[in-house]
Motif scaffolding. Structure first.
Motif, PDB file in Angstrom:
ATOM      1  N   ILE A 249      19.238  31.983  26.939  1.00  0.00           N
ATOM      2  CA  ILE A 249      18.300  32.752  27.762  1.00  0.00           C
ATOM      3  C   ILE A 249      19.068  33.668  28.696  1.00  0.00           C
ATOM      4  N   LEU A 250      20.098  33.147  29.343  1.00  0.00           N
ATOM      5  CA  LEU A 250      20.915  33.973  30.242  1.00  0.00           C
ATOM      6  C   LEU A 250      21.518  35.158  29.502  1.00  0.00           C
ATOM      7  N   GLN A 251      22.060  34.925  28.311  1.00  0.00           N
ATOM      8  CA  GLN A 251      22.663  36.004  27.532  1.00  0.00           C
ATOM      9  C   GLN A 251      21.621  37.024  27.099  1.00  0.00           C
ATOM     10  N   SER A 252      20.444  36.549  26.770  1.00  0.00           N
ATOM     11  CA  SER A 252      19.386  37.440  26.299  1.00  0.00           C
ATOM     12  C   SER A 252      18.833  38.318  27.418  1.00  0.00           C
ATOM     13  N   LEU A 253      18.773  37.793  28.625  1.00  0.00           N
ATOM     14  CA  LEU A 253      18.159  38.531  29.736  1.00  0.00           C
ATOM     15  C   LEU A 253      19.128  39.400  30.519  1.00  0.00           C
ATOM     16  N   THR A 254      20.418  39.251  30.300  1.00  0.00           N
ATOM     17  CA  THR A 254      21.382  40.012  31.084  1.00  0.00           C
ATOM     18  C   THR A 254      22.077  41.058  30.233  1.00  0.00           C
TER      19      THR A 254
END
Length: 126
Positions: free
Chosen positions: A76-81
């Motif tokens: 999720i972190l990689q997808s949103l940043t």
């Protein structure tokens, strides 16, 4: 793609390739009473559009396309940043909390898989 390129165009092309690889032929995905239009990246509930801020919409889209499967917090972190952006785990928790409030009237929630991540689920009937 020819350099320089627009990041939005790159994202659209990657989403298109992922949809083809996943075999998603339909332009909409439904889960419970909520529908995701993959073309416009908008969410509908009961025929009305859901007004969701960009980051929460991106998180919900990720959870929607993997409905019923746990999505790791790191994914999720990689997808949103992006490269010039930085999010903490606390920010993800805040987005999840807000999404829970927005989805509850439509019979959906975001559940926590402790120590792993989050997944989209239907609310239990009371």
């Amino acid at each position: 793609m020819v350099k320089p390129f627009d990041v939005g165009e790159l994202e659209a092309r990657v989403r298109s390739l992922l949809r083809r690889q996943a075999g998603l032929r339909a332009s909409t995905v439904s889960f419970g009473a909520v529908t995701l239009d993959l073309t416009s990246r908008s969410f509908l509930a009961g025929g009305a559009a859901l007004d969701i801020p960009a980051r929460e919409r991106a998180l919900l889209e990720l959870l929607f396309t993997r409905a019923g499967k746990v999505v790791a917090k790191e994914a999720i972190l990689q997808s949103l940043t992006s490269l010039d952006d930085d999010l903490s785990g606390n920010a993800i928790e805040q987005y999840v909390s807000r999404l829970r409030k927005r989805l509850a009237p439509h019979g959906l929630t975001v559940r926590t898989a402790r120590g792993i991540g989050y997944y989209l689920d239907r609310l239990a009937e009371a």
